[in-house]
Design a protein around this motif. Structure first.
Motif, PDB file in Angstrom:
ATOM      1  N   TRP A  56       1.188  -5.961   6.616  1.00 18.88           N
ATOM      2  CA  TRP A  56      -0.089  -5.496   6.059  1.00 18.88           C
ATOM      3  C   TRP A  56      -1.191  -6.514   6.324  1.00 18.88           C
ATOM      4  O   TRP A  56      -2.293  -6.170   6.748  1.00 18.88           O
ATOM      5  CB  TRP A  56       0.092  -5.245   4.563  1.00 18.88           C
ATOM      6  CG  TRP A  56      -1.164  -5.010   3.783  1.00 18.88           C
ATOM      7  CD1 TRP A  56      -1.807  -5.903   2.979  1.00 18.88           C
ATOM      8  CD2 TRP A  56      -1.924  -3.795   3.706  1.00 18.88           C
ATOM      9  NE1 TRP A  56      -2.923  -5.327   2.414  1.00 18.88           N
ATOM     10  CE2 TRP A  56      -3.016  -4.034   2.839  1.00 18.88           C
ATOM     11  CE3 TRP A  56      -1.780  -2.538   4.281  1.00 18.88           C
ATOM     12  CZ2 TRP A  56      -3.963  -3.063   2.549  1.00 18.88           C
ATOM     13  CZ3 TRP A  56      -2.723  -1.563   3.985  1.00 18.88           C
ATOM     14  CH2 TRP A  56      -3.796  -1.829   3.131  1.00 18.88           C
ATOM     15  N   THR A 116       4.437  -7.054   3.340  1.00 15.59           N
ATOM     16  CA  THR A 116       3.201  -7.777   3.026  1.00 15.59           C
ATOM     17  C   THR A 116       2.656  -8.482   4.261  1.00 15.59           C
ATOM     18  O   THR A 116       1.453  -8.431   4.535  1.00 15.59           O
ATOM     19  CB  THR A 116       3.456  -8.816   1.919  1.00 15.59           C
ATOM     20  OG1 THR A 116       4.016  -8.166   0.772  1.00 15.59           O
ATOM     21  CG2 THR A 116       2.158  -9.500   1.523  1.00 15.59           C
ATOM     22  N   CYS A 156       5.020 -15.725   3.759  1.00 20.23           N
ATOM     23  CA  CYS A 156       5.878 -14.539   3.644  1.00 20.23           C
ATOM     24  C   CYS A 156       7.131 -14.694   4.497  1.00 20.23           C
ATOM     25  O   CYS A 156       8.245 -14.369   4.061  1.00 20.23           O
ATOM     26  CB  CYS A 156       5.107 -13.292   4.082  1.00 20.23           C
ATOM     27  SG  CYS A 156       3.870 -12.697   2.912  1.00 20.23           S
ATOM     28  N   CYS A 164       1.789  -6.784  -3.920  1.00 19.45           N
ATOM     29  CA  CYS A 164       3.023  -6.456  -3.216  1.00 19.45           C
ATOM     30  C   CYS A 164       3.953  -7.662  -3.162  1.00 19.45           C
ATOM     31  O   CYS A 164       5.120  -7.574  -3.559  1.00 19.45           O
ATOM     32  CB  CYS A 164       2.679  -5.974  -1.810  1.00 19.45           C
ATOM     33  SG  CYS A 164       4.095  -5.422  -0.832  1.00 19.45           S
ATOM     34  N   TYR A 165       3.426  -8.798  -2.704  1.00 19.40           N
ATOM     35  CA  TYR A 165       4.280  -9.982  -2.572  1.00 19.40           C
ATOM     36  C   TYR A 165       4.826 -10.427  -3.921  1.00 19.40           C
ATOM     37  O   TYR A 165       6.017 -10.736  -4.047  1.00 19.40           O
ATOM     38  CB  TYR A 165       3.513 -11.133  -1.925  1.00 19.40           C
ATOM     39  CG  TYR A 165       4.374 -12.370  -1.801  1.00 19.40           C
ATOM     40  CD1 TYR A 165       5.212 -12.535  -0.712  1.00 19.40           C
ATOM     41  CD2 TYR A 165       4.396 -13.336  -2.811  1.00 19.40           C
ATOM     42  CE1 TYR A 165       6.049 -13.642  -0.613  1.00 19.40           C
ATOM     43  CE2 TYR A 165       5.228 -14.435  -2.726  1.00 19.40           C
ATOM     44  CZ  TYR A 165       6.047 -14.586  -1.624  1.00 19.40           C
ATOM     45  OH  TYR A 165       6.881 -15.673  -1.542  1.00 19.40           O
ATOM     46  N   ALA A 218       8.391  -8.815   1.443  1.00 22.19           N
ATOM     47  CA  ALA A 218       7.639  -9.879   2.116  1.00 22.19           C
ATOM     48  C   ALA A 218       7.286  -9.471   3.539  1.00 22.19           C
ATOM     49  O   ALA A 218       6.192  -9.769   4.035  1.00 22.19           O
ATOM     50  CB  ALA A 218       8.442 -11.177   2.108  1.00 22.19           C
ATOM     51  N   SER A 266      -3.625 -17.351  -0.957  1.00 20.50           N
ATOM     52  CA  SER A 266      -4.199 -16.111  -1.489  1.00 20.50           C
ATOM     53  C   SER A 266      -5.248 -16.401  -2.547  1.00 20.50           C
ATOM     54  O   SER A 266      -6.289 -15.727  -2.610  1.00 20.50           O
ATOM     55  CB  SER A 266      -3.104 -15.206  -2.056  1.00 20.50           C
ATOM     56  OG  SER A 266      -2.473 -15.795  -3.189  1.00 20.50           O
ATOM     57  N   SER A 302      -2.130  -7.105  -1.191  1.00 19.84           N
ATOM     58  CA  SER A 302      -1.121  -8.005  -0.631  1.00 19.84           C
ATOM     59  C   SER A 302      -0.545  -8.911  -1.704  1.00 19.84           C
ATOM     60  O   SER A 302       0.664  -9.180  -1.722  1.00 19.84           O
ATOM     61  CB  SER A 302      -1.723  -8.833   0.510  1.00 19.84           C
ATOM     62  OG  SER A 302      -2.696  -9.754   0.036  1.00 19.84           O
TER      63      SER A 302
END
Length: 208
Positions: free
Chosen positions: A184, A181, A86, A25-26, A178, A123, A22
């Motif tokens: 996910w 993400t 996100c 990806c972001y 976003a 995160s 994640s």
């Protein structure tokens, strides 16, 4: 000499893998906007000085929201704040791609920066929760590597996308990434709903 504690066993932890993917990806989506912010500001009529101020507003928002985002992640959970970040960042990026004046763009950059701060702070907190005490450095380094990989490749991808589809395209790309993400995190993530102490105990118990 140092005591020998036996071989280190590499274990597959779905929670950590989900988190790292994640982040990667972001940050790739966010990175696609890095070199485009100033160019897009210039395209809507900003002077170089104003374009620089606009770019700085993104970082200012991240700085201001950083601490509140940490408090929110303690209260509502890491995953929830990451998903919220996100959503806010995606809304800001979509708005940037559709504004045509400097003041509106700066406001949208502030919004995008706030969302990014929520995602990044939460995160990294989740990474600390899931890090095994005996491998804290390695596990935190993995989270940082995911962040920096996204930041490193994002601008190159953003430039290619802009060259093919225009300066607004990387911002739309960030919206899509976003959204992916957040989806996910919503359906695949296995972290963020437990107390930090419980998460750390679970991470340590995963050692073989």
């Amino acid at each position: 000499g140092a005591a020998y504690h036996g071989p280190v066993h590499m274990t597959f932890d779905p929670s950590r893998v989900t988190l790292l993917l994640s982040i990667l990806c972001y940050q790739t989506g966010a990175g696609m906007m890095i070199s485009m912010r100033a160019l897009y500001a210039l395209s809507v009529g900003a002077t170089p000085a104003l374009a620089s101020i606009a770019v700085s507003s993104y970082g200012v928002a991240r700085l201001i929201v950083n601490y509140p985002a940490g408090i929110a992640s303690e209260k509502f959970g890491r995953r929830a704040v990451m998903i919220g970040g996100c959503a806010i960042a995606a809304f800001g990026a979509f708005a940037i791609a559709n504004v045509h004046d400097m003041i509106a763009m700066m406001a949208c950059l502030l919004l995008t920066g706030a969302g990014s701060s929520m995602f990044l702070t939460s995160s990294q907190s989740a990474a600390a929760d899931l890090a095994r005490p005996s491998r804290m450095v390695q596990d935190m380094a993995s989270a940082q590597a995911a962040t920096m990989t996204g930041v490193a490749r994002g601008p190159a991808l953003g430039g290619l996308v802009a060259a093919a589809w225009g300066l607004a395209a990387p911002f739309y790309a960030h919206v899509g990434i976003a959204a992916v993400t957040a989806t996910w995190l919503l359906f695949a993530a296995r972290f963020g709903d437990r107390k930090a102490g419980d998460a750390r105990k679970s991470a340590e118990s995963s050692l073989a």
